[in-house]
Design a protein around this motif. Structure first.
Motif, PDB file in Angstrom:
ATOM      1  N   THR A 117      43.061  37.477  47.243  1.00 20.99           N
ATOM      2  CA  THR A 117      42.894  37.700  45.813  1.00 20.99           C
ATOM      3  C   THR A 117      41.786  38.723  45.571  1.00 20.99           C
ATOM      4  N   ASP A 119      39.076  38.190  43.880  1.00 23.62           N
ATOM      5  CA  ASP A 119      37.800  37.522  44.121  1.00 23.62           C
ATOM      6  C   ASP A 119      37.514  37.398  45.610  1.00 23.62           C
ATOM      7  N   GLU A 120      38.531  37.086  46.399  1.00 24.99           N
ATOM      8  CA  GLU A 120      38.341  36.968  47.851  1.00 24.99           C
ATOM      9  C   GLU A 120      38.016  38.309  48.480  1.00 24.99           C
ATOM     10  N   ARG A 123      34.395  38.915  47.944  1.00 27.23           N
ATOM     11  CA  ARG A 123      33.570  38.048  48.794  1.00 27.23           C
ATOM     12  C   ARG A 123      33.569  38.530  50.251  1.00 27.23           C
ATOM     13  N   LYS A 134      25.832  34.603  42.209  1.00 28.58           N
ATOM     14  CA  LYS A 134      26.876  34.654  41.183  1.00 28.58           C
ATOM     15  C   LYS A 134      26.621  35.767  40.184  1.00 28.58           C
ATOM     16  N   TYR A 141      32.223  42.201  37.710  1.00 20.80           N
ATOM     17  CA  TYR A 141      33.298  41.900  36.772  1.00 20.80           C
ATOM     18  C   TYR A 141      33.005  42.451  35.379  1.00 20.80           C
ATOM     19  N   GLU A 149      39.957  40.245  34.775  1.00 19.37           N
ATOM     20  CA  GLU A 149      41.150  39.579  34.244  1.00 19.37           C
ATOM     21  C   GLU A 149      42.098  39.160  35.358  1.00 19.37           C
ATOM     22  N   ARG A 150      42.029  39.842  36.499  1.00 19.95           N
ATOM     23  CA  ARG A 150      42.978  39.608  37.580  1.00 19.95           C
ATOM     24  C   ARG A 150      42.302  39.031  38.821  1.00 19.95           C
ATOM     25  N   ARG A 151      41.165  38.397  38.640  1.00 19.30           N
ATOM     26  CA  ARG A 151      40.371  37.944  39.779  1.00 19.30           C
ATOM     27  C   ARG A 151      41.110  36.953  40.666  1.00 19.30           C
ATOM     28  N   ASP A 152      42.080  36.225  40.121  1.00 19.76           N
ATOM     29  CA  ASP A 152      42.837  35.253  40.918  1.00 19.76           C
ATOM     30  C   ASP A 152      44.169  35.803  41.418  1.00 19.76           C
ATOM     31  N   ASN A 153      44.448  37.070  41.089  1.00 16.80           N
ATOM     32  CA  ASN A 153      45.683  37.700  41.558  1.00 16.80           C
ATOM     33  C   ASN A 153      45.502  38.277  42.960  1.00 16.80           C
ATOM     34  N   HIS A 154      46.572  38.281  43.735  1.00 20.12           N
ATOM     35  CA  HIS A 154      46.510  38.906  45.048  1.00 20.12           C
ATOM     36  C   HIS A 154      46.417  40.428  44.899  1.00 20.12           C
TER      37      HIS A 154
END
Length: 258
Positions: A117, A119-120, A123, A134, A141, A149-154
């Motif tokens: 993602t 976020d990953e 990281r 944080k 961001y 907005e797309r932090r959890d998208n792959h």
């Protein structure tokens, strides 16, 4: 630094709006040479990048622009010359030490890990620096609301512009003093290029970041840069104030294609 300017004009290592060389260089490249086998890619390149300024490195394909950044960051070992960061000789420093020394390199190609993602991906980039709070992720961001907005998208679902924002954000997590950027506009729509370059200008002006920007899109690069360095066949043709280079029609036609 003695630069040879095409068409008989004189070049200076310039300060914004003045044409004079005065500031203390954060990054200094002195007589740098590099080769791939028998092919010399850099031939005695000398330049400087100062705090709070964007230095654009311009030239046609094969001019040595990408090799210059790769040699500065340690990915290519020079055959001669020296690189100094804030006075420290880093010419032979290992690649993995560059982030700790204050340098981040964003290579051409928007290299994200597609299966992770947003976020990953951020990281993973932070691992090279150590503990990152944080607040620093939130800062990235805030700079790039679209990837927030797309932090959890792959990452494979992102557009080209979003991927470019992600890799720049990942580099900024290291809190670099010098950011090396290789062809960030490649393949992007003009609107996205303007957005990314505008953000770079904001970071430089507000945080004192030094950016060494390699670009084939010379017009866009000079519109945001303070200094322009033109390479041709691995050599510096001219170093001058960006506005001066933009106004030099003969030089632009000869080396920059517009």
């Amino acid at each position: 630094m003695a630069d040879t300017r095409a068409h008989g004009a004189t070049a200076a290592s310039a300060s914004p709006g003045t044409g004079g060389a005065t500031g203390n260089a954060l990054l200094e490249v002195e007589d740098l040479s590099a080769a791939y086998g028998s092919v010399r890619a850099l031939d005695g390149v000398t330049l400087r990048a100062e705090t709070g300024r964007i230095t654009a490195v311009l030239g046609a394909n094969g001019a040595g622009k990408t090799t210059l950044l790769r040699t500065i960051s340690g990915l290519v070992r020079p055959t001669g010359g020296r690189v100094r960061l804030d006075g420290e000789d880093i010419t032979k420093a290992p690649v993995e030490s560059m982030v700790a020394k204050g340098m981040s390199h964003v290579p051409e190609g928007r290299g994200v890990i597609a299966e992770l993602t947003v976020d990953e991906n951020l990281r993973v980039g932070s691992l090279f620096r150590g503990k990152v709070g944080k607040d620093e992720f939130d800062r990235v961001y805030d700079l790039f609301p679209r990837i927030a907005e797309r932090r959890d998208n792959h990452a494979h679902t992102l557009s080209g512009g979003e991927r470019q924002m992600l890799v720049i954000g990942r580099a900024l997590l290291a809190r670099p003093r010098v950011l090396l950027l290789d062809e960030p506009s490649l393949g992007l729509a003009p609107r996205i290029v303007a957005q990314i370059f505008g953000l770079l200008r904001q970071l430089v002006d507000s945080e004192g970041l030094s950016v060494l920007l390699v670009e084939q899109n010379a017009r866009s690069a000079l519109s945001v840069a303070d200094i322009g360095v033109v390479l041709n066949l691995g050599r510096v043709v001219v170093t001058d104030d960006a506005r001066t280079l933009m106004a030099d029609e003969q030089l632009r036609h000869a080396y920059l294609g517009f």
